[in-house]
Design an enzyme around this catalytic site. Sequence first.
Site, short mmCIF file in Angstrom:
data_model
loop_
_atom_site.label_atom_id
_atom_site.label_comp_id
_atom_site.label_asym_id
_atom_site.label_seq_id
_atom_site.Cartn_x
_atom_site.Cartn_y
_atom_site.Cartn_z
N SER A 78 2.88 11.91 7.66
CA SER A 78 1.69 12.31 8.41
C SER A 78 0.79 13.18 7.54
O SER A 78 -0.44 13.07 7.57
CB SER A 78 2.09 13.11 9.66
OG SER A 78 2.98 12.38 10.43
N GLU A 129 1.29 3.76 10.49
CA GLU A 129 -0.16 3.94 10.30
C GLU A 129 -0.69 5.09 11.16
O GLU A 129 -1.75 4.99 11.78
CB GLU A 129 -0.92 2.63 10.54
CG GLU A 129 -0.55 1.61 9.47
CD GLU A 129 -1.52 0.47 9.29
OE1 GLU A 129 -2.73 0.66 9.47
OE2 GLU A 129 -1.05 -0.62 8.96
N PHE A 180 0.88 -1.18 0.00
CA PHE A 180 0.00 0.00 0.00
C PHE A 180 0.92 1.22 0.00
O PHE A 180 1.54 1.53 1.02
CB PHE A 180 -0.86 -0.06 1.26
CG PHE A 180 -1.77 1.11 1.51
CD1 PHE A 180 -2.91 1.32 0.74
CD2 PHE A 180 -1.53 1.98 2.57
CE1 PHE A 180 -3.77 2.38 1.00
CE2 PHE A 180 -2.38 3.04 2.84
CZ PHE A 180 -3.51 3.23 2.05
N GLY A 181 1.02 1.88 -1.14
CA GLY A 181 1.99 2.96 -1.28
C GLY A 181 1.38 4.33 -1.08
O GLY A 181 0.92 4.98 -2.03
N ALA A 189 6.38 13.17 2.45
CA ALA A 189 4.99 13.27 2.92
C ALA A 189 4.56 12.00 3.62
O ALA A 189 4.32 10.97 2.98
CB ALA A 189 4.05 13.55 1.74
#
Length: 382
Positions: free
Chosen positions: A132, A366, A123-124, A130
Amino acid sequence: MDFRLTDEQAALRESVRDFAREVVAPVIAEHYEQHTFPYEVIRQMGKMGLFGLPFAEEHGGMGGDYFALCLALEELARVDSSVAITLEAAVSLGAMPIYRFGTDEQKATWLPRLLSGEALAGFGLTEPGAGSDAGGTQTRAVLDCDEWVINGSKAFITNSGTDITAMVTVTAVTGTNPDGSKELSTIIVPTGTPGFTVAPGYSKVGWTASDTHELTFDDCRVPAANLLGTRGRGFAQFLRILDEGRIAIAALAVGLAQGCVDESIKYAKERHAFGRPVGDNQAIQFKIADMELKAHTARLAYYDAAARMLAGEPFKRQAAIAKLHASTIAVDNAREATQIHGGYGFMNEYPVARFWRDSKILEIGEGTSEVQRMIIARDLGL
Ligand SMILES: Cc1cc2nc3c(=O)[nH]c(=O)nc-3n(C[C@H](O)[C@H](O)[C@H](O)COP(=O)(O)OP(=O)(O)OC[C@H]3O[C@@H](n4cnc5c(N)ncnc54)[C@H](O)[C@@H]3O)c2cc1C
């Protein structure tokens, strides 16, 4: 309100617990030390159906739900976090975007292999400049006739460079919205597409048996049909994926925190100082009691977030609370478990050394702890 597990959930938890102890534990220290990806363990997890847990049977899934995935993650992380994050990223970041937003054709093409664990997807979202502030995405995709031409780079992408990685989903700027903001969309890029380069794996502090790479896209062309869902919905898509993913990371953090309790109890009974087990000292007992308290309350927080999500209720705040709390206490428990192990806790041969090295990233990946606080404050109307 009843947070006791059903018979089916308890059976799943037991089978993953046994697998983690019997299959993962004996081999993972070597992979961790050598920084190698545990293909054989992953293959067996695929056979157990772990990669298909929260997906419908019609797509090759196990017909379970997101909570089942969380239970499995907790039990794996109780023994090892590299294996747990590989499953978490494969399911909640890899397959889930296709499952939630993909066309019928995209689902038919990718889901059977991803849900069986035969293939992995990345998941890019994050870029070198960039993280947060994911809205600061610089990667661009331009539609040229019937192809997207992608240019840019992504940083820290899990499961993006294994021998069984089939593709990555990439967020990219695809235009400008009427209000002048960036139009973000998500595009599927299969492994091996010309112009898509996977850099050598990072040298990491922890999660060293998991797979993480920087990716570059240099005039990388994929069919227009590789757009995931609707053009311009990239921002909404990744927010949804990350909200769910926070519950999964919280479960993983609880597993690590509980693993610290397990190892500390064992060691405190075995290790003698001043003529008796160190666990006979109330100071050590209180440390372990506090660690158990933290693991327990963090577990309740993720159970609550998952229950709300599965009931179709708003769960953003609860997911952020669960992730923030569980990652904080995972770091606390790893620090205390190391302390209880004394000098041996600083030796890599002891599982608590791995727990310590693996805990810090939980406060970063995450969504950092600061980002979780921003989400909670915003949801409170601040
Ligand atoms: C091992 C690993 C695996 C990963 N896997 C993936 C993956 O599969 N896919 C993916 O897309 N990403 C992945 N990531 C990226 C991860 O999600 C980001 O590292 C994370 O979101 C933080 O972004 P950043 O590193 O750019 O930090 P930054 O955004 O640069 O933040 C730096 C510091 O500033 C703080 N900060 C930033 N803005 C604010 C603010 N407004 N207020 C207060 N504090 C602020 C942050 O909390 C942090 O403490 C992974 C990272 C690692 C290390």
